[in-house]
Write a protein that holds these residues in place. Structure first.
Motif, short mmCIF file in Angstrom:
data_model
loop_
_atom_site.label_atom_id
_atom_site.label_comp_id
_atom_site.label_asym_id
_atom_site.label_seq_id
_atom_site.Cartn_x
_atom_site.Cartn_y
_atom_site.Cartn_z
N TYR A 78 -3.28 6.87 -3.68
CA TYR A 78 -3.46 6.18 -2.40
C TYR A 78 -4.45 6.98 -1.56
O TYR A 78 -4.08 7.87 -0.79
CB TYR A 78 -2.12 6.04 -1.67
CG TYR A 78 -2.22 5.28 -0.37
CD1 TYR A 78 -2.04 3.91 -0.34
CD2 TYR A 78 -2.50 5.94 0.83
CE1 TYR A 78 -2.14 3.20 0.85
CE2 TYR A 78 -2.60 5.24 2.02
CZ TYR A 78 -2.41 3.88 2.03
OH TYR A 78 -2.52 3.19 3.22
N PHE A 85 5.11 12.16 4.99
CA PHE A 85 6.04 11.38 4.18
C PHE A 85 7.42 11.31 4.81
O PHE A 85 8.17 10.34 4.62
CB PHE A 85 6.15 11.95 2.76
CG PHE A 85 7.14 13.08 2.64
CD1 PHE A 85 8.48 12.82 2.42
CD2 PHE A 85 6.73 14.40 2.76
CE1 PHE A 85 9.40 13.86 2.31
CE2 PHE A 85 7.63 15.44 2.65
CZ PHE A 85 8.98 15.17 2.43
N VAL A 106 5.37 10.56 -5.01
CA VAL A 106 4.51 11.62 -4.49
C VAL A 106 4.35 12.62 -5.62
O VAL A 106 5.32 12.93 -6.33
CB VAL A 106 5.13 12.33 -3.27
CG1 VAL A 106 4.30 13.53 -2.86
CG2 VAL A 106 5.22 11.38 -2.11
N PHE A 128 6.08 4.01 -7.65
CA PHE A 128 5.62 4.79 -6.50
C PHE A 128 6.20 6.18 -6.58
O PHE A 128 7.39 6.36 -6.87
CB PHE A 128 6.06 4.12 -5.21
CG PHE A 128 5.98 5.00 -3.99
CD1 PHE A 128 4.78 5.18 -3.33
CD2 PHE A 128 7.11 5.66 -3.50
CE1 PHE A 128 4.69 6.00 -2.21
CE2 PHE A 128 7.04 6.48 -2.38
CZ PHE A 128 5.83 6.64 -1.74
N TYR A 152 0.09 10.37 -2.73
CA TYR A 152 0.91 9.21 -3.04
C TYR A 152 0.30 8.51 -4.25
O TYR A 152 -0.92 8.31 -4.31
CB TYR A 152 0.92 8.21 -1.89
CG TYR A 152 1.57 8.65 -0.60
CD1 TYR A 152 2.94 8.93 -0.55
CD2 TYR A 152 0.83 8.75 0.56
CE1 TYR A 152 3.54 9.30 0.64
CE2 TYR A 152 1.41 9.12 1.77
CZ TYR A 152 2.78 9.40 1.80
OH TYR A 152 3.37 9.76 3.00
N THR A 170 10.89 8.87 -0.49
CA THR A 170 9.61 9.36 -1.00
C THR A 170 9.88 10.53 -1.93
O THR A 170 9.94 11.69 -1.51
CB THR A 170 8.69 9.77 0.16
OG1 THR A 170 8.59 8.68 1.08
CG2 THR A 170 7.30 10.11 -0.34
N THR A 179 -4.50 11.27 2.34
CA THR A 179 -4.76 9.82 2.24
C THR A 179 -6.19 9.45 2.63
O THR A 179 -6.72 8.46 2.13
CB THR A 179 -3.81 9.01 3.15
OG1 THR A 179 -4.15 9.24 4.53
CG2 THR A 179 -2.35 9.36 2.91
N VAL A 212 9.13 3.61 3.18
CA VAL A 212 8.58 4.93 2.87
C VAL A 212 9.08 5.91 3.92
O VAL A 212 8.67 5.87 5.08
CB VAL A 212 7.04 4.92 2.85
CG1 VAL A 212 6.50 6.31 2.55
CG2 VAL A 212 6.53 3.92 1.82
N ASN A 264 10.75 3.52 -6.31
CA ASN A 264 10.68 4.95 -6.58
C ASN A 264 11.46 5.28 -7.85
O ASN A 264 11.96 4.38 -8.55
CB ASN A 264 11.18 5.76 -5.37
CG ASN A 264 12.68 5.58 -5.11
OD1 ASN A 264 13.43 5.03 -5.91
ND2 ASN A 264 13.12 6.05 -3.95
N ASN A 297 1.03 7.49 6.53
CA ASN A 297 -0.28 7.54 5.87
C ASN A 297 -1.43 7.99 6.77
O ASN A 297 -2.54 8.16 6.28
CB ASN A 297 -0.63 6.18 5.27
CG ASN A 297 -0.89 5.10 6.32
OD1 ASN A 297 -0.42 5.20 7.45
ND2 ASN A 297 -1.62 4.07 5.94
#
Length: 226
Positions: A74, A187, A36, A34, A221, A131, A153, A126, A99, A198
């Motif tokens: 995402y 985030f 950003v 995961f 994301y 993040t 998103t 998150v 992460n 989100n």
């Protein structure tokens, strides 16, 4: 003979002590799952559709040695031109996702979205401290310059696509016009009284200038789907 037994006993004690001192930090770090994006595409919300957004995630992941996994942005899309809607939550695999520092941000899709009362109370992991970009670096949020906490998103809080007539995806991520809108999350879970990671609000427009003007940079994301 006694000396050999003594040495064996001391070795056993030393080994046991070392094992007792082991912490979870000694365990192998989970693979990157995961992040950003450290940068957008620079064309506002025109990402080249889902395929372009996925390719951006894949490229950034590959640059840090995680290209062996399949990466998905995402993003939800709305039904249009005879094509059905796509839900962001259905694109990202089953989890868990870690992460760049090895911290688990969510165990599974239900945990990520708080699908039950219990999971909603627990909350996903998150937030501002977890993040990170694919490089393991933080993103600037509220109180920093420039604020880039708006993450594209196109989704509702449960990770599904909008079903009304309004455009919540900047024409399914193909528009960089001054008008239009795409739903974004925060985030850092901060800003405007909305703590949703989100689905905080719609962008002011689809251009890069307007995304920046509302506290974003066209960032995404990215989740490993396998």
């Amino acid at each position: 003979m006694k000396t050999c037994k003594l040495l064996a006993a001391l070795l056993l004690i030393a080994t046991s002590a070392a094992q007792a001192q082991q912490t979870p930090a000694d365990a192998p770090k989970p693979p990157l799952g995961f992040f950003v994006t450290s940068s957008g595409l620079g064309k506002g919300a025109d990402l080249g559709g889902l395929s372009g957004a996925d390719a951006h995630c894949q490229k950034l992941a590959s640059a840090v040695g995680a290209g062996n996994r399949t990466w998905r942005a995402y993003l939800s899309t709305q039904a249009a031109n005879g094509q059905p809607a796509v839900n962001a939550r259905d694109r990202i695999g089953k989890g868990p996702w870690a992460n760049a520092k090895g911290a688990i941000v969510a165990n599974n899709v239900a945990h990520l979205h708080g699908d039950t009362v219990e999971l909603g109370q627990l909350g996903s992991n998150v937030h501002r401290l977890t993040t990170l970009t694919e490089k393991g670096t933080p993103i600037k949020g509220v109180g920093e310059t420039p604020n880039e906490h708006d993450i594209l998103t196109g989704s509702r809080p449960d990770g599904t696509a909008y079903t009304d007539a309004a455009d919540h995806t900047c024409k399914n991520y193909t528009s960089s016009a001054a008008d239009g809108s795409a739903q974004v999350g925060h985030f850092d879970r901060t800003g405007g009284g909305n703590t949703s990671w989100n689905s905080a609000h719609g962008s002011r427009g689809c251009s890069q200038e307007n995304l920046v003007g509302t506290g974003g940079a066209g960032l995404l994301y990215c989740f490993a789907s396998n």
